[in-house]
Every structure is written in structure tokens, then in C-alpha cells.
Design an enzyme around this catalytic site. Structure first.
Site, PDB file in Angstrom:
ATOM      1  N   ARG A  83      38.106  38.322  26.780  1.00 39.92           N
ATOM      2  CA  ARG A  83      37.582  39.616  27.199  1.00 39.92           C
ATOM      3  C   ARG A  83      38.758  40.554  27.464  1.00 39.92           C
ATOM      4  NH1 ARG A  83      35.656  41.638  32.860  1.00 39.92           N
ATOM      5  NH2 ARG A  83      35.191  43.752  32.205  1.00 39.92           N
ATOM      6  N   HIS A 128      37.571  50.128  31.110  1.00 37.07           N
ATOM      7  CA  HIS A 128      37.970  49.356  32.290  1.00 37.07           C
ATOM      8  C   HIS A 128      38.869  50.268  33.139  1.00 37.07           C
ATOM      9  CE1 HIS A 128      38.394  45.058  33.951  1.00 37.07           C
ATOM     10  NE2 HIS A 128      39.032  45.824  34.807  1.00 37.07           N
ATOM     11  N   GLU A 174      32.719  47.482  36.212  1.00 41.62           N
ATOM     12  CA  GLU A 174      32.615  47.805  37.638  1.00 41.62           C
ATOM     13  C   GLU A 174      32.518  49.304  37.937  1.00 41.62           C
ATOM     14  OE1 GLU A 174      35.521  45.847  40.087  1.00 41.62           O
ATOM     15  OE2 GLU A 174      34.839  43.867  39.482  1.00 41.62           O
ATOM     16  N   ASN A 314      31.027  40.491  37.743  1.00 42.00           N
ATOM     17  CA  ASN A 314      32.332  40.063  38.248  1.00 42.00           C
ATOM     18  C   ASN A 314      32.091  39.561  39.656  1.00 42.00           C
ATOM     19  OD1 ASN A 314      33.361  41.083  35.887  1.00 42.00           O
ATOM     20  ND2 ASN A 314      34.388  42.835  36.837  1.00 42.00           N
ATOM     21  N   TYR A 316      33.496  37.392  42.856  1.00 45.32           N
ATOM     22  CA  TYR A 316      34.658  36.786  43.509  1.00 45.32           C
ATOM     23  C   TYR A 316      34.350  36.243  44.890  1.00 45.32           C
ATOM     24  CZ  TYR A 316      37.737  39.122  40.090  1.00 45.32           C
ATOM     25  OH  TYR A 316      38.374  39.529  38.945  1.00 45.32           O
ATOM     26  N   GLU A 389      34.018  38.032  35.213  1.00 47.09           N
ATOM     27  CA  GLU A 389      35.255  37.769  35.965  1.00 47.09           C
ATOM     28  C   GLU A 389      34.937  36.876  37.150  1.00 47.09           C
ATOM     29  OE1 GLU A 389      37.441  41.238  37.359  1.00 47.09           O
ATOM     30  OE2 GLU A 389      37.115  42.270  35.443  1.00 47.09           O
TER      31      GLU A 389
HETATM   32  C1  PNW Z   1      38.205  43.484  39.712  1.00 47.11           C
HETATM   33  N1  PNW Z   1      36.573  43.523  45.932  1.00 47.11           N
HETATM   34  O1  PNW Z   1      38.382  44.358  40.785  1.00 47.11           O
HETATM   35  C2  PNW Z   1      38.667  44.240  38.480  1.00 47.11           C
HETATM   36  O2  PNW Z   1      37.699  44.305  37.454  1.00 47.11           O
HETATM   37  C3  PNW Z   1      39.969  43.758  37.940  1.00 47.11           C
HETATM   38  O3  PNW Z   1      40.545  44.784  37.166  1.00 47.11           O
HETATM   39  C4  PNW Z   1      40.844  43.299  39.074  1.00 47.11           C
HETATM   40  O4  PNW Z   1      42.151  43.013  38.679  1.00 47.11           O
HETATM   41  C5  PNW Z   1      40.185  42.053  39.668  1.00 47.11           C
HETATM   42  O5  PNW Z   1      38.842  42.293  39.997  1.00 47.11           O
HETATM   43  C6  PNW Z   1      40.916  41.469  40.869  1.00 47.11           C
HETATM   44  O6  PNW Z   1      40.893  42.353  41.958  1.00 47.11           O
HETATM   45  C7  PNW Z   1      37.942  44.051  42.048  1.00 47.11           C
HETATM   46  O7  PNW Z   1      37.003  44.296  46.855  1.00 47.11           O
HETATM   47  C8  PNW Z   1      38.353  44.900  43.058  1.00 47.11           C
HETATM   48  O8  PNW Z   1      35.693  42.652  46.195  1.00 47.11           O
HETATM   49  C9  PNW Z   1      37.901  44.730  44.346  1.00 47.11           C
HETATM   50  C10 PNW Z   1      37.031  43.677  44.635  1.00 47.11           C
HETATM   51  C11 PNW Z   1      36.639  42.811  43.634  1.00 47.11           C
HETATM   52  C12 PNW Z   1      37.097  43.003  42.349  1.00 47.11           C
END
Ligand code: PNW
Length: 490
Positions: A83, A128, A174, A314, A316, A389
Site C-alpha cells: 500500500r 495521503h 484518514e 487504520n 492502532y 494500517e
Molecule cells: C496514521 N492517533 O496516523 C497515518 O496514516 C500514518 O501516516 C502515520 O505515520 C501512522 O498512522 C502512525 O502515526 C495516525 O492519534 C495519527 O491515534 C494519529 C493517530 C493514529 C494514526
């Protein structure tokens, strides 16, 4: 570290895609190389103070020149898919106000062809976060409906140039975070915001995020419409959108806290997914924001009804959410229309929701994966989903060595936990088609520059040498173990 699934047959369906993810500004470098135009991130990172370590993406990981080496790394992981995003200003230096930069088209052709030669499917994000500075200077980018014309023009060019080989398209990455950081708190370009949300010279944090969102949603719809009417029948690919999908866990069983968690979900995720699936904003947003939430016209609604083929998530981390409708949530925000709707926190009575990491927003809570997937499955009628992601970030300590970075057992453990939770959701019937690790390489982490490392491969910031970490080997073994039941396309 043991594989989490033992000898069980793989819970991942046939043709499930395992991959790694990246983004143009975070990887490519090639700043103004071969006719590329200036983009909003070039301008933003060149202003002192905007990036914590003073770095920028001028060279980044030099993926623009080292893509073949990077594809070799992917091939050795055994991934099915890569991706990446297209740098808009690389192929349209001045947006729709100038020429197509053929050298830029040529770069992505080379990248796509080299991937396919290794049996790796390109999975392409159109936007992006970066866009031609021309759009910002001429009309204020996403605040103007003109942005829809530019995005449609860009998308059409991409489908036409690459769609014979690219079978997976993502319109936006995002957008929920793009508008939050760009127009609410001001930490992304065009860094607009108003007190008490942030410290900008201009902006309106209460309204601009919703205007920008509206134009992004309609830009998405325009691109889908073009793909459906001009390309899809011939090219046979699919198109979707990616949202940041954190899980919001009610802090207690009270109805008030559960409703607050639902509001959080709707104001951050359903905000974009409801329109692109159902053609309207979430009812709870409509009732809270009333006439200050933009409306879709009849024709716009029709266009939105063309839908999406999949939603990308995405994922996390997770947060606890607490109700605070009748108290002030955060200092200074109690009178705001859009703050004060819930309080979100990584802790409950001082105990974190999961193991903390070096990254303040990232706590390890694997069950959040199953929970967010299950939530989206219900709300959107089990539309195909892809984890676009998922990853773990580390900060290099002043006295730590490369060896410390390479022994990233915590990252492997994180991925094992989240993949296990994902497999549970799949076993219970969720239609998930792929998983992309963020990220193949340590890379430029936006306003945090190179201080945060999310890679399966370590990148030496001086030599740009790539070295596999423990997690790369772990992921390689994981993919191999689950490949037995997979049917490869070619
Ligand atoms: C994503 N949060 O951003 C983005 O899509 C990527 O470009 C980035 O490098 C990656 O995650 C890691 O940060 C995020 O605050 C930014 O939960 C903030 C958050 C999660 C993802």
C-alpha cells in the site's frame, strides 16, 4: 516469540492480503525532482518550528530512488501487496492548473511494474495528506468546493494511467484526522484553528473541520463516480476510503457512558463512513450540530449512493470514553458545540487501557481490533473491510544503539496480539480481506519528524541503510505460516 495460532489451520480466508503500508511524503523524498511541484507539506515542514526535530521530507527515505531495494525487502517478507500513496504534486505540479508531469507518471509506472514482477499487488491511496500547494494558494484547498474539481481531475488521471494494473484504490487516508489536525488543532497544514483548540493565526475550529470534511466527502464521491462510470467495468478493480478507526470503550456500564462512546464513534468515524455508505451524516451528529452541519443536495446524495467497495481501517489503539454532557469536559471547551460531548482518555483510575508505548496516543489493547471490526460490521452490514494500517511506534533514546532498535520484540508481540484479535473477528463472520502493517520502514512521522520509528526495518538516518528488525522476521514467518491455505492469483 511463538506464533499465536499454533498448528490451527489459518483463520484468514483464501486470498487474504498481507502487506505493508506507506505514504508518499513519508517515504519518497525526491523533493522537486524531475518536475515535481511544491506540496503543502514541503511548505509546512520548511517553516521552522513546525516539526519537532526540524526535519522534513526533502529526502525522507529516498524511496524515489531506492524503490527497487525496498521492493526486494517486501519480496523477502513474502507480502502479497504494497500500500503506497501517489504524490499529487509529483504528477500534477500545479493541480489542474498546469501540465501533467510525465516524469512523475513514469516513476509510478516503474514502481507498479517492479512490484508486479515480484507478485506484489499495488494498493494505491490517492490522497495521503499531501496536496499541491497551488490548491492551497489559489482557493484554500479543502475549504473550497473547487477542491472537488481538482480531486476528480487527479483521480481520473490516476485511473487512466495506472488502472490497467492497480486493482485496489483508496480515495483518502484518514480524512477524519486530516481535518482534525489541519483545521481544528492546527498541527498539520494549512494549520488553521482558533482558541482554545490550538494556537493558530487564523481559522475557526468549530466550523472549518466540517466544511473541509464536506468537500473531502464530495471529492471522494466524485472520484468513485468517475471510477464506476468510466473505468471499473473495463479495469475490474475496487475502490474505497480509509478512516482512522480507534476503538472507544465506555469507561463504565452506565448508559450515559455507553452513549458517550457511541457519540465518540460517530463524531470521529461514522462522520465519514455514513455519508459514503448511506449518503447522509450520522443522525447523532445531525441532531447535535443541527443546521451548522453542512447538508448534501439531492444530486450529491445520489452520487454518494454509488457507495464504496470496501472500507479501510487504520487501527492502532483504544480509548476509554466517559460522559460529560452535563459537566465541562476539558478546561475552556465547555461552551463549545463540538467539544464537551465526551471525554476520552487512555486511563481509568490511573490504570492504562493497555501497555503504554513511547507514543503518547498508542496503548496496546489488542481486543480493540475485534471490537472496532465488529462495530463496523454491524453498522455497515458487513461490507468488505481491510485493515489498511496497524503498527507500533518507538522513540530512539539518546544513548540507545541500533541493536536496541533491531530487537523490537514489543512490536512483534503487538502485531501478534492484534492479528489474533482480528482472526477472532473473522471467525465470528466479519468480512475482512487484508491486513497491512504500518510500516515497511522507519519513516517521516509528520510533525514528529524522524523521532518516531514505526518500521519493520530500521533506517539509519545518515546512510539511509535499511536493516530488518526482529519484527520483520516475525512477520515473514507469520505470513509463511498462513500461506498454506491461501490461493495465489498468479
Ligand atoms: C496514521 N492517533 O496516523 C497515518 O496514516 C500514518 O501516516 C502515520 O505515520 C501512522 O498512522 C502512525 O502515526 C495516525 O492519534 C495519527 O491515534 C494519529 C493517530 C493514529 C494514526
Amino acid at each position: 516469540l511463538k506464533q499465536s495460532f499454533g498448528n490451527n489451520p489459518s483463520p484468514f480466508p483464501p486470498n487474504f492480503l498481507f502487506g505493508t503500508a506507506s505514504a508518499a511524503y513519508q517515504y519518497e523524498g525526491g523533493y522537486l525532482s524531475d518536475g515535481k511541484g511544491l506540496n503543502n507539506w514541503d511548505v509546512y515542514t520548511h517553516k521552522p518550528g513546525n516539526v519537532v526535530d526540524g526535519s522534513n521530507g526533502d529526502i525522507a527515505l529516498d524511496h524515489y530512488h531506492r524503490y527497487l531495494e525496498d521492493i526486494d525487502l517486501m519480496a523477502s517478507l513474502g507480502v502479497d501487496s504494497y500500500r503506497f500513496s501517489i504524490s499529487w504534486a509529483r504528477i500534477l505540479p500545479k493541480g489542474r492548473f498546469g501540465n501533467v508531469n510525465l516524469a512523475g507518471i513514469h516513476f509510478y509506472n516503474k514502481l507498479i511494474n517492479a512490484l508486479m514482477l515480484k507478485g506484489i499487488q499495488p494498493f494505491v491511496t490517492l490522497n495521503h495528506i499531501d496536496l499541491p500547494q497551488e490548491m492551497e494558494d489559489r482557493y484554500g484547498s479543502w475549504l473550497s468546493p473547487e477542491s472537488q474539481l481538482d480531486f476528480a481531475y487527479f483521480a481520473d488521471l490516476c485511473f487512466q494511467s495506472f488502472g490497467d494494473r492497480v486493482k485496489y484504490w483508496i480515495t483518502f487516508n484518514e480524512p477524519n484526522f486530516q481535518v482534525k489536525f489541519g483545521y481544528r488543532v492546527g498541527t498539520f497544514p494549512p494549520s488553521r484553528c482558533s482558541f482554545p483548540f490550538g494556537n493558530c493565526t487564523d481559522g475557526d475550529s468549530e466550523n472549518e473541520p466540517f466544511i473541509a470534511a464536506q468537500n473531502i466527502i464530495l471529492s471522494h464521491a466524485a472520484a468513485v463516480n468517475i471510477y464506476r462510470s468510466k473505468y471499473q467495468a473495463k479495469q475490474g478493480g475496487s475502490i474505497g476510503i480509509v478512516v482512522n478507526g480507534a476503538w472507544f470503550e465506555p469507561i463504565s456500564n452506565s448508559i450515559a457512558d455507553k452513549l458517550a462512546a457511541q457519540r465518540a464513534q460517530s463524531f470521529t468515524i461514522d462522520w465519514f463512513l455514513d455519508p459514503v455508505v448511506f449518503g447522509r451524516y450520522p443522525p447523532v451528529m445531525q441532531s447535535i450540530l443541527g443546521s451548522t452541519l453542512p447538508e448534501f443536495s439531492k444530486t450529491e446524495k445520489e452520487m454518494l449512493k454509488k457507495g464504496v467497495d470496501f472500507i479501510g481501517i487504520n487501527h492502532y489503539t483504544s480509548y476509554y470514553v466517559q460522559d460529560c454532557m452535563f459537566s465541562v469536559c476539558e478546561p475552556g471547551t465547555g461552551t463549545s458545540r463540538t467539544e464537551g460531548l465526551w471525554r476520552q482518555n487512555s486511563q481509568k483510575n490511573g490504570i492504562p487501557i493497555g501497555e503504554p508505548t513511547d507514543v503518547e496516543w498508542l496503548h496496546v489493547y489488542p481486543r480493540g481490533m475485534e471490537k472496532i471490526i465488529t462495530y463496523l460490521k454491524k453498522r455497515y452490514n458487513n461490507i468488505p473491510m481491510i485493515i489498511t494500517e496497524n503498527g507500533y511506534g518507538e522513540v530512539t533514546k539518546p544513548n540507545s544503539t541500533i541493536e536496541d532498535s533491531l530487537q523490537d520484540t514489543r512490536r512483534a508481540k503487538y502485531m501478534a496480539g492484534y492479528l489474533d484479535s482480528l482472526s477472532t473477528a473473522i471467525r465470528k463472520g466479519a468480512d475482512v480481506r487484508g491486513y497491512f502493517a504500518w510500516s515497511l520502514l522507519d519513516n517521516f512521522e509528520w510533525e514528529f519528524g524522524f523521532t518516531r520509528r514505526f518500521g519493520l526495518h530500521h533506517v539509519d538516518l545518515k546512510t539511509l541503510a535499511r536493516t530488518p528488525k526482529f519484527s520483520a522476521t516475525w512477520y515473514k514467518n507469520f505470513i509463511a505460516e498462513h500461506a498454506n491455505v491461501k490461493i495465489r492469483d498468479s
